[in-house]
Design an enzyme around this catalytic site. Structure first.
Site, PDB file in Angstrom:
ATOM      1  N   HIS A  84      -4.325 -11.092  -8.055  1.00  0.00           N
ATOM      2  CA  HIS A  84      -3.515  -9.998  -7.500  1.00  0.00           C
ATOM      3  C   HIS A  84      -2.016 -10.279  -7.527  1.00  0.00           C
ATOM      4  O   HIS A  84      -1.254  -9.547  -8.134  1.00  0.00           O
ATOM      5  CB  HIS A  84      -3.997  -9.737  -6.072  1.00  0.00           C
ATOM      6  CG  HIS A  84      -3.444  -8.509  -5.430  1.00  0.00           C
ATOM      7  ND1 HIS A  84      -4.137  -7.782  -4.503  1.00  0.00           N
ATOM      8  CD2 HIS A  84      -2.262  -7.878  -5.571  1.00  0.00           C
ATOM      9  CE1 HIS A  84      -3.408  -6.759  -4.093  1.00  0.00           C
ATOM     10  NE2 HIS A  84      -2.264  -6.792  -4.741  1.00  0.00           N
TER      11      HIS A  84
ATOM     12  N   GLU B  89      -1.676  -1.399   1.094  1.00  0.00           N
ATOM     13  CA  GLU B  89      -1.931  -2.753   1.573  1.00  0.00           C
ATOM     14  C   GLU B  89      -1.339  -2.996   2.960  1.00  0.00           C
ATOM     15  O   GLU B  89      -1.127  -4.138   3.384  1.00  0.00           O
ATOM     16  CB  GLU B  89      -1.416  -3.763   0.546  1.00  0.00           C
ATOM     17  CG  GLU B  89      -2.308  -3.749  -0.697  1.00  0.00           C
ATOM     18  CD  GLU B  89      -1.681  -4.355  -1.933  1.00  0.00           C
ATOM     19  OE1 GLU B  89      -0.501  -4.736  -1.895  1.00  0.00           O
ATOM     20  OE2 GLU B  89      -2.386  -4.430  -2.949  1.00  0.00           O
TER      21      GLU B  89
END
Length: 223
Positions: A161, A77
């Site tokens: 998430h 990420e």
């Protein structure tokens, strides 16, 4: 390089795992060095308690790995972190966790309103913790999804998430903010439960923006 910053980011990553904010190797943390513009970031898929300073990775804004002494890869990420730094040049640190209550509201795509006044400390311009639209983890779509939420607030949820917090000063403050997200999410969850699913009262933006340190407190001995 940037050994002090690596140590600070690593220590916060370890703290997050110990405190249950990041289970099963989840979550990621980074900090930007103001002098070089480089970013120190946590590696992917590593038990936080096993981390040592050389495991921390240094990247530039073009997603080039400048240093990875032990050969580990940066978190998948990383693009999200870099996009936040590019969108908010004032930001110096980012904490992303998968804490339980915050992630529950991320799954529901439900912003968290200002049910307690403490939201005033989180730079939430619309008196809420917003939710970023879905972007597949590790993709440019995830990075793009955070642009508007991070303009709105220092804290936000990622749909389905987890949660993210940013800070203008350091990684410890970014982590404190992400802990506040979890606390606020838990309070909101319990308020909804006790209230039979009905929305509790919340503070409007203008009320939160009116806060200031009390003028009545004086410092007669200050130099």
């Amino acid at each position: 390089m940037l050994e002090d910053l690596k140590l600070k980011v690593m220590n916060v990553a370890k703290q997050a795992q110990r405190e249950g904010m990041c289970k099963h190797k989840s979550g990621n943390f980074s900090a930007r060095d103001e002098e070089t513009g480089l970013v120190v970031i946590t590696p992917t898929s590593v038990d936080r308690e096993a981390l040592v300073v050389p495991d921390m990775i240094v990247m530039d804004f073009d997603a080039n790995v400048v240093e990875n002494q032990t050969g580990l890869r940066p978190t998948s990420e990383s693009l999200m972190h870099l996009k936040i730094y590019q969108t908010r040049p004032d930001v110096k640190a980012i904490a992303h966790t998968h804490s339980q209550y915050a992630t529950t509201f991320a799954i529901l795509e439900k912003p968290i309103p200002a049910v307690v006044y403490e939201l005033a400390t989180l730079n939430c311009s619309k008196a809420r913790i917003p939710v970023a639209p879905y972007g597949r983890p590790g993709t440019p779509a995830l990075a793009d999804s955070v642009v508007e939420p991070v303009k709105e607030a220092d804290v936000f949820l990622l749909q389905g998430h987890g949660s993210v917090a940013v800070d203008e000063d350091n990684i410890d403050e970014a982590y404190l903010k992400v802990c506040y997200i979890e606390e606020l999410a838990e309070l909101y969850y319990h308020a909804l439960t006790v209230n039979g699913g009905r929305e509790p009262k919340s503070f409007p933006p203008e009320e939160l923006q009116s806060w200031e340190y009390p003028k009545e407190i004086k410092f007669p001995n200050a130099k």
